[in-house]
Design a protein around this motif. Structure first.
Motif: not given
Length: 249
Positions: A89-94, A215-216
């Motif tokens: 459910d986490v917005a996974v970064e590149p 990142l935020t």
């Protein structure tokens, strides 16, 4: 040759994106989602390689929420053989995506990884390059033509000055550009067949990867509205207006 194709679930490109009232992000509730258009091109290219007898298996992988299974099913209906869903459910970064894909590539041992050059939601254009670096593989980005032959693949790249052709030793990572191909529409029989194709469900913990965001997002805002233009009757009037606006001296 086994081909691995990562795909991402994004807001459909036909949908007008709306910013949340608290400006914390983009509104995703009750919004049509679909496969990232560049990833559709990647799936199409992999399926074409299979149809030519070059690829023996096309494996699709998606990282995201449980609903990303629908995106994998779309790829299976286009002609892919099986899927892998890494649920989070986490917005996974590149970087997190690239690390997960590197682990999957180590398990699956594909000779070619084809993925979209970027996703239309974050426009990062980083995952393919990071994946190639983590694996230590050759990379061909912004591909408008992909031609495997033996233990090499020739990739025609779209660059600022025109086209550049590179020869890569397999295994390799290729990212797709718009002019590579025209993705097919999945037929109803193939959509029905896709329901019986296998999808393995994993989690980031299964691969020992921490996908916590680094990142935020401070604020998301819509672009400033452009002011209306004006009509002028003569060139002198145009020049006068441009000088008054400070566009020219």
């Amino acid at each position: 040759m086994k081909v691995l194709v990562p795909v991402k679930r994004v807001v459909d490109y036909n949908v007008k994106v709306r910013v949340k009232p608290d400006q914390s992000g983009v509104e995703l509730a009750n919004v049509k989602m679909s496969m990232n258009p560049f990833d559709e091109i990647a799936v199409e290219e992999a399926v074409r390689l299979k149809e030519k007898g070059i690829a023996t298996e096309v494996v699709v992988v998606s990282i995201g929420v449980q609903q990303s299974q629908e995106t994998i099913r779309t790829a299976l209906a286009m002609g892919a053989d099986r899927g892998i869903l890494v649920t989070t459910d986490v917005a996974v970064e590149p970087l997190g995506v690239a690390k997960l894909l590197a682990k999957i590539a180590a398990e699956e041992a594909p000779q070619l990884v084809i993925l979209g050059k970027q996703a239309i939601d974050d426009d990062s254009n980083q995952t393919g390059q990071m994946l190639a670096a983590l694996l230590g593989w050759a990379q061909g980005t912004f591909a408008s033509k992909v031609e495997p032959s033996g233990d090499k693949v020739t990739v025609t790249r779209e660059v600022d000055g025109g086209l550049e052709t590179v020869s890569l030793k397999l295994p390799a990572v290729v990212t797709t550009d718009l002019r590579l191909n025209e993705p097919r529409y999945a037929s109803l029989p193939n959509i029905m067949k896709a329901k019986s194709k296998p999808i393995a469900t994993k989690t980031p913990d299964d691969y020992g990867i921490d996908v916590a965001p680094r990142l935020t997002t401070v604020k998301v805002a819509e672009p400033a509205k452009r002011s209306a233009g004006i009509k002028v009757k003569t060139v002198d009037e145009l020049i006068s207006n441009l000088k008054n606006a400070g566009v020219i001296a």
